[in-house]
Scaffold this active site. Structure first.
Site, PDB file in Angstrom:
ATOM      1  N   ARG A  40      -6.235   1.353  14.287  1.00  0.00           N
ATOM      2  CA  ARG A  40      -5.747   2.411  13.590  1.00  0.00           C
ATOM      3  C   ARG A  40      -4.413   3.149  14.414  1.00  0.00           C
ATOM      4  O   ARG A  40      -3.360   2.993  13.815  1.00  0.00           O
ATOM      5  CB  ARG A  40      -6.461   3.400  13.093  1.00  0.00           C
ATOM      6  N   HIS A  86      -6.127  -3.700   3.934  1.00  0.00           N
ATOM      7  CA  HIS A  86      -6.531  -2.447   4.814  1.00  0.00           C
ATOM      8  C   HIS A  86      -7.587  -1.476   3.930  1.00  0.00           C
ATOM      9  O   HIS A  86      -6.888  -0.861   3.163  1.00  0.00           O
ATOM     10  CB  HIS A  86      -5.064  -1.872   5.023  1.00  0.00           C
ATOM     11  N   TYR A 130       6.032   7.035  -8.781  1.00  0.00           N
ATOM     12  CA  TYR A 130       7.304   7.248  -9.106  1.00  0.00           C
ATOM     13  C   TYR A 130       8.325   6.622  -8.247  1.00  0.00           C
ATOM     14  O   TYR A 130       9.462   6.382  -8.563  1.00  0.00           O
ATOM     15  CB  TYR A 130       7.345   8.742  -8.961  1.00  0.00           C
TER      16      TYR A 130
END
Length: 829
Positions: A40, A86, A130
């Site tokens: 990570r 992931h 969006y």
């Protein structure tokens, strides 16, 4: 923690398993730490990517969302990433993708975003439903030749997919784009750098692995931030190149513009990397509102898509550049950028200097070239093998055709061709699959030409694999080619002339008054904060006092001097004078304990010194019991630390009256004034220098009930122009020439300094004054009256003097530099 045990219920009905809780917690913590570090927080040293970034880019590559194709919904990409590679939250994956698309966050964005991807003001991107995205040209370059077995692949989290362990990047992305991350006990912080400069520095290192850091800096002079700015403090940069740890300063860029009527405006056009413009504007606005920044008439943010433009209109008479320098010290107009180059070498976190970064990239890139070349060689050999079969058939074309026509099935034909042409089954099958149109004269020549070209290619590929210098040359050419295509001009200016700006650089050097009260409040005022008044006036309030508080300590000095504070316990503390807040006339100031760390007791004396490490100067302390103690000033260098240092050992019934600095003991004299209206003058060198923790020696012999009111050190050259000013509780005062007090030996009783009467009252304060001096009288009501030294009446020793202040009961007297030069008057009233 105690080693409590837990009982694990097995799936089978067997006996319970007992394990220590400490062991379970240690194992779980180590597993978690390793996961955070490797999966990570830290980038791979080879491609400079964290797993989440690599997976996002790989998912987009697999979806074929390339620079020339249409953008796809971000939600589609995020779904692909978290569903296949992931197994974490969608917001984390989307946030990582957004950052790779922000041109103010990435030196070379790896994602081309469409829609609202946030702003430099710190605004969040629009929801992923969006926005749309696709790989940028630089992002697509990271996958060049990934299909040629250039990198290793591994199973995804559930074994249903395969993902690359690293990408076959052709430039040092770790250094070019940089990264930040926080793991368990580890962190990484790598600023971005210019692609062309990094490539040149890498190639210089490649040519000479023993290249010095200074020579690397010639090619790559510093970090290059996407938001521009001015980089300085490069000693930390050189340290970072060598060790992987360091720090540089990044300052905003600004210029001035003319306004009407001689006024100007300050225009900020670039701000530091990773700084929110909105928060910076808010910081500046608050400083202007609170009047910590003077001279700003108006402020507005005129930024647009064309760039940043923060405008500060300044008032006439105020220099915009000076305001900018003040903002540098007080806001994020300048920030420190840290280097902590921590990356993964395999599964191991390592600290990397620039040579280590280059070595990891070189090794990775050479391996990519070798594996790609081997892949190409294997494919070329496979094709060459087929072409050799074709050529064998073409050499005996009629027999080949007859053999095929005479065979009853494909299997028989394949075996017959193997026997006829001495070829293997693969070649025979290829001949059977050959279309008849390939047997025209032109097509036959094409086969022969292809065989010749492929033979030469195989030799070339084998030569590449056999010669490391060719592999290095290929790496060099590919890096230069990418740099030529995608490098941009440096955005951040390197300025070696800039130095660190601290609060000290912004405080003007001026004479200040420092005033303390019995209840522990301390304040700073410019020495000229009080205008002169005529003697006999009421004075003005300069400090607000509670009913039970009075002014007890005060001093004057330069704002950049150290302010030494001596407590009633004999401790000595030191801060810069400008660290004492200037709270203006009338306020009570700040409590001592908010200024001096670890201060205990009450401050009873203050003085200023330019330097605590002086070997020539001495600190001279005077006590109410008539003692004087001289100690080398260098012995008090530790007074800056918390708690200060011990300065004198006091008797139970004694206290400190004041302290002074001596710089030339053989040419200086001491003047001590006692409450019995007496004063003594003697050579300073009669008070020998002793250690910090001693009591001192007797300076004046006192009668019962008497105490020392003041003491001063006077240089012999100024005796003829110096006067001893005394003042009574009722505000009556005078000045007497010091030469009227004969020189005595230390420890005497002194001579008369004042003749009190009913009108004057008892003498309560005294000070030595000279030309160019004003005096400030303090009252128990918090009032003060500033009078020119030249206006203080000059009288003999056995006189009372004249009224200087009428309101309040005088408690103390302070001599300060005059606002304009003047000398003492010879007025006898």
């Amino acid at each position: 923690m105690t080693d409590e045990t837990t009982t694990t219920e097995p799936s089978e009905p067997n006996e319970a398993i007992h394990l220590p809780a400490r062991e379970i917690m240690q194992d779980a913590f180590l597993d978690y730490s390793l996961s955070v570090i490797t999966d990570r927080a830290l980038p791979d040293a080879r491609d400079g990517l964290k797993p989440v970034h690599r997976r996002i880019l790989y998912a987009m590559n697999e979806l074929n969302i390339m620079p020339g194709s249409a953008h796809k919904k971000s939600a589609r990409v995020v779904g692909e990433v978290i569903g296949k590679y992931h197994p974490h939250g969608d917001s984390a994956a989307y946030g990582a993708a957004v950052r790779m698309a922000q041109p103010w966050a990435m030196r070379h964005p790896l994602i081309d975003g469409q829609g609202n991807f946030g702003s430099i003001d710190g605004d969040n991107a629009a929801a992923m439903r969006y926005t749309e995205m696709r790989l940028s040209k630089m992002g697509a370059k990271m996958f060049a030749d990934i299909g040629k077995n250039t990198v290793d692949f591994r199973d995804n989290f559930d074994g249903s997919e395969r993902e690359p362990e690293v990408l076959p990047v052709s430039y040092p992305n770790l250094w070019v784009n940089g990264t930040e991350g926080i793991a368990v006990g580890l962190a990484t912080s790598i600023p971005p750098h210019n692609l062309a400069e990094t490539a040149n520095a890498f190639l210089a290192w490649l040519d000479n692995p023993e290249i010095s850091t200074r020579e690397i800096v010639e090619h790559m002079p510093g970090p290059d931030f996407p938001t521009g700015g001015i980089v300085h403090g490069l000693d930390g940069y050189i340290q970072a190149l060598e060790t992987g740890r360091g720090q540089v300063k990044l300052r905003s860029r600004w210029h001035t513009e003319e306004r009407s009527r001689g006024a100007k405006r300050l225009v900020i056009t670039e701000i530091p990397y990773a700084t929110s413009k909105a928060k910076l504007v808010e910081q500046i606005a608050n400083l202007v509102k609170e009047k910590e920044i003077e001279g700003v008439a108006d402020m507005r943010d005129e930024s647009s898509k064309k760039g940043i433009r923060i405008v500060l209109d300044t008032k006439a008479g105020h220099e915009p550049d000076l305001i900018a320098i003040q903002l540098v010290a007080m806001t994020s107009l300048e920030v420190s950028v840290s280097y902590n180059v921590m990356a993964l070498d395999g599964q191991r976190p390592v600290q990397l200097g620039i040579r280590d970064v280059f070595e990891h990239f070189r090794a990775h890139r050479i391996e990519v070239i070798q594996r790609r070349t081997q892949y190409d060689l294997d494919r070329a050999l496979e094709r060459l093998h087929i072409l050799e079969g074709y050529l064998a058939a073409l050499d005996r074309l009629d027999e080949t055709i007859a053999t095929i026509r005479g065979s009853k099935d494909t299997e028989e034909a394949r075996g017959a061709l193997e026997q006829l042409l001495s070829i293997d089954a693969t070649q025979a099958q290829a001949i059977l699959d050959l279309k008849l149109q390939r047997l025209t004269g032109m097509q036959i020549q094409d086969i022969r030409d292809e065989h010749g070209d492929l033979t030469a290619k195989v030799e070339d590929l084998r030569d590449i694999l056999a010669r490391p210098e060719r592999q290095t040359s290929i790496m060099r050419d590919e890096l230069l080619n990418l740099s030529d295509q995608h490098a941009t001009a440096r955005g951040s200016e390197i300025d070696n002339s800039l130095s660190k700006v601290s609060a000290a650089d912004l405080i003007p050097e001026e004479q200040v008054m420092l005033i303390g009260t019995r209840n522990g409040y301390l304040k700073r005022l410019p020495a000229d904060a009080m205008s002169r008044q005529n003697r006999g006036t009421k004075g003005r309030s300069i400090i607000a006092l509670d009913d039970d508080d009075v002014v007890t300590t005060f001093h004057s000095g330069n704002s950049h001097d150290y302010l030494l504070a001596l407590t009633d316990q004999g401790q000595v503390h030191a801060v810069k004078a400008y660290d004492v807040p200037d709270t203006g006339l009338g306020n009570r100031g700040r409590h001592y304990r908010n200024i001096y760390e670890g201060l205990e007791g009450d401050v009873v004396a203050m003085l200023t010194v330019p330097d605590l490490d002086s070997e020539q100067a001495s600190l001279v302390i005077f006590t109410a019991g008539g003692y004087v103690k001289r100690t080398a000033l260098s012995a008090f260098s530790g007074a800056k630390r918390r708690g200060g240092v011990q300065g004198i050992r006091l008797n139970d019934d004694d206290r400190i009256v004041c302290a002074r600095i001596s710089s030339d003991p053989e040419s200086e004299e001491i003047v001590m004034t006692a409450s019995g209206s007496r004063a003594i003058r003697y050579p300073l060198d009669e008070a020998r220098a002793i250690g910090r923790t001693s009591q001192g020696v007797r300076g004046i012999r006192l009668k019962d009930g008497e105490s020392v009111l003041s003491a001063e050190i006077v240089h012999q050259d100024s005796l003829d122009t110096s006067h001893l000013m005394v003042v009574t509780r009722k505000g009556v005062g005078k000045a007497t020439p010091l030469t009227d007090f004969r020189l005595q030996s230390r420890g005497g009783q002194g001579v008369t300094a004042h003749a009190p009467n009913k009108k004057s009252g008892e003498m309560v304060a005294a000070a030595v004054i000279g030309p160019g001096v004003d005096v400030v009288l303090f009252t128990d009501e918090g009032g003060a009256n500033r009078v020119a030294g030249s206006a203080v009446p000059k009288n003999g020793r056995a006189t009372a003097g004249s009224s200087i202040i009428r309101q309040g009961s005088v408690t103390n007297l302070l001599a300060v530099p005059a606002t304009e030069d003047g000398s003492l008057s010879s007025n006898e009233d």
